[in-house]
Design an enzyme around this catalytic site. Structure first.
Site, PDB file in Angstrom:
ATOM      1  N   LYS A 114      44.444  45.220  25.105  1.00  0.00           N
ATOM      2  CA  LYS A 114      45.292  44.722  26.190  1.00  0.00           C
ATOM      3  C   LYS A 114      46.751  45.106  26.011  1.00  0.00           C
ATOM      4  CE  LYS A 114      42.458  41.287  28.281  1.00  0.00           C
ATOM      5  NZ  LYS A 114      42.275  39.957  28.830  1.00  0.00           N
ATOM      6  N   LYS A 198      31.749  47.929  31.212  1.00  0.00           N
ATOM      7  CA  LYS A 198      31.243  46.604  31.578  1.00  0.00           C
ATOM      8  C   LYS A 198      31.738  46.202  32.975  1.00  0.00           C
ATOM      9  CE  LYS A 198      34.452  43.134  29.975  1.00  0.00           C
ATOM     10  NZ  LYS A 198      34.530  41.746  29.553  1.00  0.00           N
ATOM     11  N   LYS A 201      36.394  42.211  36.509  1.00  0.00           N
ATOM     12  CA  LYS A 201      37.228  41.988  37.698  1.00  0.00           C
ATOM     13  C   LYS A 201      38.375  42.983  37.730  1.00  0.00           C
ATOM     14  CE  LYS A 201      40.100  38.501  35.534  1.00  0.00           C
ATOM     15  NZ  LYS A 201      39.273  38.466  34.319  1.00  0.00           N
TER      16      LYS A 201
HETATM   17  P1  ADP Z   1      36.638  40.205  33.082  1.00  0.00           P
HETATM   18  O1  ADP Z   1      36.135  41.239  32.119  1.00  0.00           O
HETATM   19  O2  ADP Z   1      36.081  40.376  34.432  1.00  0.00           O
HETATM   20  O3  ADP Z   1      38.142  40.124  33.055  1.00  0.00           O
HETATM   21  P2  ADP Z   1      36.765  37.816  31.528  1.00  0.00           P
HETATM   22  O4  ADP Z   1      37.296  38.598  30.390  1.00  0.00           O
HETATM   23  O5  ADP Z   1      37.663  36.878  32.257  1.00  0.00           O
HETATM   24  O6  ADP Z   1      36.087  38.819  32.577  1.00  0.00           O
HETATM   25  O7  ADP Z   1      35.489  37.044  30.997  1.00  0.00           O
HETATM   26  C1  ADP Z   1      35.122  35.747  31.333  1.00  0.00           C
HETATM   27  C2  ADP Z   1      33.791  35.446  30.687  1.00  0.00           C
HETATM   28  O8  ADP Z   1      32.740  36.240  31.237  1.00  0.00           O
HETATM   29  C3  ADP Z   1      33.735  35.720  29.189  1.00  0.00           C
HETATM   30  O9  ADP Z   1      32.961  34.731  28.565  1.00  0.00           O
HETATM   31  C4  ADP Z   1      33.069  37.067  29.067  1.00  0.00           C
HETATM   32  O10 ADP Z   1      32.380  37.216  27.843  1.00  0.00           O
HETATM   33  C5  ADP Z   1      32.113  37.025  30.238  1.00  0.00           C
HETATM   34  N1  ADP Z   1      31.943  38.375  30.796  1.00  0.00           N
HETATM   35  C6  ADP Z   1      32.876  39.079  31.470  1.00  0.00           C
HETATM   36  N2  ADP Z   1      32.395  40.272  31.870  1.00  0.00           N
HETATM   37  C7  ADP Z   1      31.114  40.311  31.437  1.00  0.00           C
HETATM   38  C8  ADP Z   1      30.067  41.287  31.539  1.00  0.00           C
HETATM   39  N3  ADP Z   1      30.250  42.431  32.180  1.00  0.00           N
HETATM   40  N4  ADP Z   1      28.877  41.010  30.974  1.00  0.00           N
HETATM   41  C9  ADP Z   1      28.677  39.830  30.336  1.00  0.00           C
HETATM   42  N5  ADP Z   1      29.613  38.868  30.204  1.00  0.00           N
HETATM   43  C10 ADP Z   1      30.815  39.098  30.736  1.00  0.00           C
END
Ligand code: ADP
Ligand code: TRP
Length: 334
Positions: A114, A198, A201
């Site tokens: 990040k 992955k 958002k």
């Molecule tokens: P993003 O990657 O969309 O910013 P966050 O980092 O806010 O999502 O993640 C919020 C939660 O969702 C965390 O517990 C994370 O491990 C889970 N998570 C986010 N993206 C995925 C994914 N592609 N597959 C599985 N779990 C995910």
């Protein structure tokens, strides 16, 4: 057994959040035995590591509370609250800042990813993020912390902090927690446009993800357009190892229906994605549509959402404050 997990309240939830985090929490809630406590919270203090408009931050809080309840977190069975409503998180974080080492935090992949090349202009909150996360966990003496793959390193750091604190201050106050990373596909849902990234958002393409708020037609369209390969589906899930997009879609089908990948493939062996995709769209719509309907109802009742979070925070404080008190005592501040 005490289960604890948090999620940053960031706008729209997607299928990755749902399958990788929230629905796993719901399952743990369903499987909990009487007397086992579960705490789930909105990590709104963690959101300070990024700049977010104050009005948006406040709106996100209710939005995420509504999404969690819509997805099945039951405030009567789980303690659902917002981190910033329990000041003990920030206080314990400060005490643990005396224990955590710069070198440990410098090794965190999330920090490196990040902050990127702009370390000098990254916020201190971004660097200290894992220590606040350790405080979240240790404050409640949590034993099990369900998280996605990407958070495992933070739980390991929490273990290191707990062990060093206990050692340095000759106490047994902190319980050393276990990460609880889901097996198989649900632990990592991949982008619909690129099987090696992955679902997130922060992906600029909305076609790469399915949002909790997408209507049925949008879900069907995103699946229709999802990237795949021209090969038919095999019978053996191991043969998907070199086909990331196909593997992701089969994994999604298995998770959405509750079947194993082998069972899914037994049904579609020898067929192409022309046959598979409509069935996957139906399964995902069946999963998401009821949650979306509940979310639409809940999000309008802001009074009820605020009440629910206030009750959760009071219950969380009752567990956390005595632990914080002991931490103050351990370091010699009481
Ligand atoms: P993003 O990657 O969309 O910013 P966050 O980092 O806010 O999502 O993640 C919020 C939660 O969702 C965390 O517990 C994370 O491990 C889970 N998570 C986010 N993206 C995925 C994914 N592609 N597959 C599985 N779990 C995910
Ligand atoms: N860092 C986690 C994430 O990005 C959210 C989080 C904050 C968390 N505090 C936590 C998860 C404590 C588990 C336990 O998903």
């Amino acid at each position: 057994m005490r289960v604890l997990s948090g999620i940053q309240p960031t706008g729209d939830l997607h299928l990755g959040n749902l399958l990788g985090a929230i629905l796993r929490w719901v399952r743990m809630q369903e499987e909990a035995k009487p007397g086992e406590e579960l705490l789930f919270f909105l990590a709104d203090l963690h959101s300070l590591s990024d700049h977010i408009e104050p009005a948006r931050r406040l709106a996100n809080r209710r939005e995420m509370a509504a999404a969690l309840v819509a997805s099945g977190i039951d405030p009567a069975r789980s303690i659902l609250f917002a981190q910033s409503d329990v000041p003990a998180h920030a206080e314990l974080c400060w005490l643990l800042n005396g224990t955590a080492r710069m070198g440990w935090l410098n090794r965190m992949t999330q920090w490196k990813d990040k902050a990127g090349k702009n370390r000098e202009s990254a916020s201190v909150a971004l660097f200290d993020y894992p220590v606040l996360q350790a405080a979240d966990i240790l404050l409640y003496q949590a034993t099990h912390v369900p998280v996605g793959e990407d958070q495992k390193q933070h739980i390991e750091l929490t273990r290191d902090i707990a062990i060093k604190f206990n050692n340095d201050y000759d106490t047994e106050l902190f319980v050393v927690p276990e990460p609880f990373v889901g097996a198989g596909t649900a632990a990592r849902v991949m982008s619909l446009r690129d099987g090696s990234a992955k679902m997130s958002k922060s992906d600029p393409s909305d076609m790469s993800r399915i949002n909790l708020t997408d209507d049925d037609e949008t879900i069907a369209q995103k699946i229709r357009k999802a990237r795949t390969d021209p090969e038919p589906l095999p019978a053996d899930p191991a043969l998907l190892a070199t086909r990331p997009e196909a593997k992701n879609l089969v994994g999604l089908m298995a998770t959405a229906t509750g079947d194993s990948e082998t069972a899914v493939l037994a049904h579609f062996e020898g067929q192409g994605f022309g046959a598979f995709k409509p069935a996957l769209a139906d399964a995902l719509i069946a999963l998401i549509a009821p949650l979306r309907t509940r979310l639409t109802e809940l999000r309008t009742d802001t009074g009820e959402l605020d009440r629910l979070l206030a009750t959760g925070a009071a219950r969380a404080r009752a567990i956390g404050e005595p632990v914080l008190e002991q931490a103050y005592r351990a370091v010699g501040l009481r």
